[in-house]
Structure formats: C-alpha cells, structure tokens
Design an enzyme around this catalytic site. Structure first.
Site, PDB file in Angstrom:
ATOM      1  N   HIS A  97      25.033   8.699 -10.887  1.00 16.54           N
ATOM      2  CA  HIS A  97      24.167   7.840 -10.259  1.00 16.54           C
ATOM      3  C   HIS A  97      24.420   6.454 -11.237  1.00 16.54           C
ATOM      4  O   HIS A  97      24.103   5.181 -10.496  1.00 16.54           O
ATOM      5  CB  HIS A  97      22.850   8.026 -11.117  1.00 16.54           C
ATOM      6  CG  HIS A  97      22.461   9.392 -10.643  1.00 16.54           C
ATOM      7  ND1 HIS A  97      21.522  10.615 -11.175  1.00 16.54           N
ATOM      8  CD2 HIS A  97      21.842   9.507  -9.589  1.00 16.54           C
ATOM      9  CE1 HIS A  97      21.279  11.415 -10.202  1.00 16.54           C
ATOM     10  NE2 HIS A  97      21.046  11.025  -9.279  1.00 16.54           N
ATOM     11  N   ASP A 104      10.071  10.026   5.971  1.00 16.22           N
ATOM     12  CA  ASP A 104      11.290   9.960   6.418  1.00 16.22           C
ATOM     13  C   ASP A 104      12.275   8.847   6.360  1.00 16.22           C
ATOM     14  O   ASP A 104      11.155   7.776   6.878  1.00 16.22           O
ATOM     15  CB  ASP A 104      11.260  10.403   8.317  1.00 16.22           C
ATOM     16  CG  ASP A 104      12.765  10.228   8.670  1.00 16.22           C
ATOM     17  OD1 ASP A 104      13.553   9.536   8.388  1.00 16.22           O
ATOM     18  OD2 ASP A 104      12.650  11.296   9.920  1.00 16.22           O
ATOM     19  N   ASP A 114      21.289   7.459  -1.339  1.00 11.50           N
ATOM     20  CA  ASP A 114      21.166   8.762  -2.481  1.00 11.50           C
ATOM     21  C   ASP A 114      20.535   9.818  -1.729  1.00 11.50           C
ATOM     22  O   ASP A 114      20.328  10.357  -1.756  1.00 11.50           O
ATOM     23  CB  ASP A 114      20.399   8.089  -3.490  1.00 11.50           C
ATOM     24  CG  ASP A 114      20.930   9.317  -4.723  1.00 11.50           C
ATOM     25  OD1 ASP A 114      21.885  10.177  -4.454  1.00 11.50           O
ATOM     26  OD2 ASP A 114      19.734   9.985  -5.387  1.00 11.50           O
ATOM     27  N   PRO A 116      18.373  17.658   6.703  1.00 14.45           N
ATOM     28  CA  PRO A 116      17.608  16.478   7.261  1.00 14.45           C
ATOM     29  C   PRO A 116      18.435  14.478   6.137  1.00 14.45           C
ATOM     30  O   PRO A 116      18.056  13.483   6.452  1.00 14.45           O
ATOM     31  CB  PRO A 116      16.408  16.385   5.969  1.00 14.45           C
ATOM     32  CG  PRO A 116      17.800  17.671   4.873  1.00 14.45           C
ATOM     33  CD  PRO A 116      18.351  18.657   5.753  1.00 14.45           C
TER      34      PRO A 116
END
Length: 286
Positions: A67, A143, A162, A169
């Site tokens: 991160h 989405d 990210d 998906p």
C-alpha cells in the site's frame, strides 16, 4: 488453487505456472460472494491474510509493502490532493495511506464487492485502521468501470487502481477505455496509479499494463519493489501524469509529514525504485 477445504492441512497456497506460494496458518473464513471466493486465514508468519479467488491479496504484516508503494509516489507528487478516487481497495489499506495526508478533503472508494469490505473490517481491522471511520472517506459499492465512465471531467486530483489480478471482477480495469476514462477525470497536475503485477510471475501482463498506460498518458513509469507473500515476491506499480512526470518529484512538506511512520516508502526509496527497471524489461518496452 488454495486448499482450505482440507482442514487437516495448515498450508494455504497460490499456484502460478508450476510454482506455489504459501503461508502456514488456520482458516478463519472461506465464503463465496456474488463475485468471488473470499478466504481469510490466520497465518503464523504474517498475521491474518486475505485471498480472493485463491490468490493472495494482503496480510497484516505485509500490507505496508504494497500500500505504501502504491499510494505515496502519487500523493506526494500530485499538484493538489484535495479529492481522490480509489477503485478497488476493499481491505482499506490504500484508503488508510491516502488519509494520512491532511490535504485530502474527500476520498471516494469504489468497490464492487461489499462482502470484501465487511469481512476486512471484521477480521483485518488493522489494515484499514481508522480510515473506515474517517468522514472524508465515501464508500461506494459500485462497478469501478461504470463509476469512471459516468464521472465528470477533471474531478479528481489522483486516481488509484488497487485491484486484484486482471481476471474475474477486476478484468475490465486493465483495458484502454477504462484507463482513458481515468485520464479524463484527472485534474491538471493529477496522478494516476495502478498496481502492475510481478515482472517475473506475470511478465506479459506487466508489460501490457505499462505499454497501455504509456500510450494514454504523456508520462508513465513503473517502480519495482517487493511484497514477499506475492508470487515471486517481486512486484511493480505504475504511475502516470500529463504535462510533466509529477510522480518523480515529491513535495518535501508532504514527505516530511508522513515518512517517519512509513515502513518501506521514503523519497530516497522511491527514487531508487523508479531507477530499478531491469535491462530485459527496458529492452522489451523499447
């Protein structure tokens, strides 16, 4: 695939091209959401860890390796960082790093799978930390492709992708239409950031992402670092901007404000990471 069904086994593995990457531990959660399989284990080495569709995403004692490297080259270098967008990031780690900057006034987190957020909040609370309670964070169960498509022009100072690997998906987050929408919604001086996979385990995907981002933005460059729990341990993140490579020039005030609490990132580390492109990748991109 991962093997949590076998309760007598304490090893959980991600398999990629004849190699497996595993952690030893005990299973806490193994559920299927509308979009994907979500597995959380309590590992002996890295604390609680998350897999999506049998691929490692993060762990309590590894998340900083990922991160910090995704967030800080973008937020330390953008002209302004008042308003930002994260697509994905349901574990909360990227949001936590973004919200360390006091200049951030509003942060949209767009995550398609609400179940990832709920399970992360319950079982991996240290990864998101106080981000989940921060009033600057707006959680949107949407989405990300549709979100960027319908967003207005030049509404964000930074856009961070990210996502998991480009399948399931997340597959649509690695195509030209989506990346062009990300460019369109960035303000002048803004920075785009995306995780760009392992140059060892996923070389073709890695090169394709860099080429695509370079095609769309005036300036784009990857950095190279390590996330030991990921396939090969060698990972990359790619940054892009218009006008000039803003991501190469961290603002000293922002660096001083956050660097003391970072585990991996510093302006010195960042400079080296941008210069760490191996010769074979440099040749392939030319």
């Amino acid at each position: 695939m991962c093997t949590p069904e076998n309760q007598t086994s304490t090893w959980f593995d991600e398999y990629q091209k004849g190699v497996r990457y595993g952690l030893e531990g005990q299973i806490l959660v193994d559920e299927k959401s509308k979009y994907q399989r979500i597995t959380i284990i309590d590992s002996k080495r890295y604390g609680k860890a998350l897999l999506l569709d049998n691929c490692w995403m993060t762990a309590e004692q590894q998340e900083k390796h990922y991160h910090e490297c995704l967030v800080h080259p973008a937020l330390s270098g953008a002209l302004e960082i008042k308003r930002g967008l994260i697509v994905g990031g349901g574990d909360g780690g990227t949001a936590k790093e973004c919200l360390r900057y006091k200049e951030v006034e509003h942060l949209d987190l767009v995550e398609i799978d609400e179940h990832v957020i709920k399970l992360s909040q319950k079982y991996l609370p240290t990864i998101g930390g106080n981000a989940w309670q921060d009033p600057r964070l707006q959680i949107n169960i949407e989405d990300g492709i549709k979100w960027t498509k319908h967003a207005g022009n030049e509404v964000y100072d930074f856009v961070i992708i990210d996502s998991s690997d480009p399948k399931g998906p997340a597959k649509g987050l690695f195509n030209e239409t989506f990346i062009r929408d990300c460019k369109r919604i960035l303000r002048p001086g803004g920075i785009f950031a995306i995780q760009s996979e392992s140059p060892e385990s996923f070389l073709k995907i890695h090169l394709d992402i860099i080429r695509l981002v370079k095609k769309i933005f005036q300036f784009a460059d990857p950095i190279y670092g390590w996330v030991p729990m990921y396939p090969s341990g060698w990972w990359s993140w790619t940054f892009a901007s218009m006008g000039k490579p803003h991501y190469l020039h961290p603002h000293s005030k922002r660096v001083n404000a956050i660097s003391q609490d970072c585990i991996i990132w510093s302006s010195k580390w960042q400079k080296g990471a941008f210069e760490a492109m191996p010769a074979f990748i440099e040749r392939a991109l030319k």
